[in-house]
Scaffold this active site. Sequence first.
Site, short mmCIF file in Angstrom:
data_model
loop_
_atom_site.label_atom_id
_atom_site.label_comp_id
_atom_site.label_asym_id
_atom_site.label_seq_id
_atom_site.Cartn_x
_atom_site.Cartn_y
_atom_site.Cartn_z
N ASP A 124 5.76 2.72 7.22
CA ASP A 124 4.46 2.10 6.94
C ASP A 124 3.65 3.00 6.03
OD1 ASP A 124 2.14 0.62 6.99
OD2 ASP A 124 1.59 1.19 9.03
N HIS A 131 0.83 -1.21 0.00
CA HIS A 131 0.00 0.00 0.00
C HIS A 131 0.86 1.26 0.00
CE1 HIS A 131 0.10 1.44 4.29
NE2 HIS A 131 0.24 0.16 4.60
N ASP A 151 4.19 -5.03 3.81
CA ASP A 151 3.63 -3.97 4.65
C ASP A 151 4.63 -3.66 5.75
OD1 ASP A 151 2.00 -2.13 5.81
OD2 ASP A 151 0.26 -3.43 5.99
N GLU A 183 -5.32 1.46 2.18
CA GLU A 183 -5.13 0.32 3.09
C GLU A 183 -5.37 0.72 4.53
OE1 GLU A 183 -2.82 -2.45 5.76
OE2 GLU A 183 -2.71 -0.27 5.51
N GLU A 184 -4.90 1.92 4.88
CA GLU A 184 -4.96 2.33 6.27
C GLU A 184 -6.38 2.51 6.79
OE1 GLU A 184 -2.64 2.00 8.11
OE2 GLU A 184 -0.72 2.51 7.19
#
Length: 688
Positions: free
Chosen positions: A351, A341, A416, A388-389
Amino acid sequence: MTAFALVASGLTAPAAATPASIRGFTAEHAAAERAAEAAYKPVPSTSVARDLDAFLAGKTGLVGSAGDWRRVQYVADQLRSYGLQPKITTYYPYLSVPKRITVTMTAPTRQVLPNKENCRPVETDCDNVVVGYNALSPAGHVSAPVVYVNYGTVADYEALEKAGVSVKGKIALARYGAVFRGVKTNLAAEHGAIGVIIYSDPKDDGNSKGAVYPDGPWRAPDGIQRGSVQQLWQYGGDPLTPSYPATKDAPRIDPKDSNIAKIPTVPISYGSAEPLLRNLGGAAVPKSWQGGLPFTYHFGPGGTVADLNLDIDYKITPIWDVTATIPGRTYRDQVVYVGAHRDTWTYGSDDNLSGTETVLQIGRGLGRLLKTGWRPERTVTLATWDGEEYGLFGSTEYAEQQGARLANAVAYVNMDGAAGKDFGAAGVPSLDNIVYDTTREIGWPGTGKSIYQDWSAKNGGKTPPVGRLGSGSDYTAFFDRYGVPSVDIGASTDSGDYHCSCDNFYMEDRFIDPGWKYHVALAQEVGVVTMRLANADVPPLDYASYAAEVVTYLTAFQKQETQAYGRDVLGLDRDIAAARAWQAAATKIQARIDRQLAVGGSPASFAVLTRLLVASEHQLLAARGLPRRPWFRHQVYAPGINAGYGTQKLPGINDALFEYHNVAQARTYESSLYGSLRGAAAVLGAVT
């Protein structure tokens, strides 16, 4: 590649007459693969990794924002510069957008608590750092006494009940850790709380661990862990389009019927949590509940009252996936996916720009090979997912749009968090061997060892564990819904940078991966995994080990139900026998594959064997889905209902029997599992 193709591509095989074998390859094709890998491995670069992150993390990249779109354009431009053809796909999910978030302690004194980090000189674009908030929390304004619930797990609420403490009508104050934050919110709501505050305790990732940002890698007192509280164990992706893609004109369900959280939830720092905790009345908490702040924690209620005012809009918002597909030469309809992502809560160097940058490094390496005339035997699709988050939005909408076409997917490789000194992997058992094989051949920076050797040393010299998949990252729809064999590969350095503004270029450059060497090692590792899955005559999917592991799950479950019910109420002996039959069929087909690889075979014969292996995974899906969550269909692995990310093995029968205590329903799901195990054996037994 044939010997002729090697010469035409400018690559040469090693001088040795017989290069080392590679699982899944004929000897001839192993030689070609070794040559291609030798040409690929030097391409990932520390300077490229640093430059990519300097640009991508130069501004924030929250999903659907201008910073997100800036990254879309940059990623597409980079892929294009590698000779690939990027595609930008737009989806339209339902996103929560914070307008104004306030957290105020109103008793014993009034204090407005900060909900955004201070801007440090090493940071840029601070104005666009989103306030501390939890995606997919409902808006709301609640005021109530506070109760400290530790991590907010099932066991913690049982302890509260024994202590005579209730959260009914209260605001639950939970620390991050142990379970997914969405589970914390859900359990609090189930126990009658009207709001939730989640904070990061210094004992878990703050100053109790060591020097804090910017002087060290641990979370500073103002550091906030943002994150989604979507009820992810029900389904992933857009809350309003479960099971189908969130296209512009897609039909949408009513938000009240979706998996949006039920009560207002907000994250704060441990600096902001300190006055709330310090002023709590009630009995002192047990030792295991005590955090790292310098006073005794109490349960409450009493003393502390808080006011949460969450002004949050919800609206349909465009998001963007960027993919690049390299058509396969021989097995074009068989696809290997590699994804990470791109969206982040703030800057997101760790991240998950580290994952996005690894996808780009792989694209750069494969692009370099393409210019020599090399082609993958199977189609490879590289992806950087959006959203994604918030709840796995981009990958889920993509997978739902692909739908039945994913029956041709050989594997999905996810990243990830792809930088740091500690390597790790999780996946289906059938992919364990390719992880072990490749990590033995890639060096680990600063150790003089391979990845495998360092990984093993950190596990007491034993075979290092490959974890099993639940949810929490972009493999979820591919694996849990569509049965694509999946693996998540990454690395990390212990820190407190998760989802805070301190997850930035400075943190990555100074503490997470100084020198950017781990970025390169991960690009080499995942790149080689991708190439082997794409180029193997028959992908090395080990279903004999998979089936044997399922036997152990069934045996353990049988003991668990016997202890709970006094007997094996589901009659799992037949399931164990079916899993052993699957193991026997997998052993036979692997012997057939090994014989055919030894003597050579036609692409058509290899294609049949590949399709049977992949179809074995698909047999493990339940058409009806799991109890009360039909979006999830895999009957061996799923996220646990009260874990969120964590793996629940045999979820259909487990949920029915131990979550809902419905024996009749459990028997229905046992029948489904039994049929799937028999089907998996029958598929592999189609060729003898």
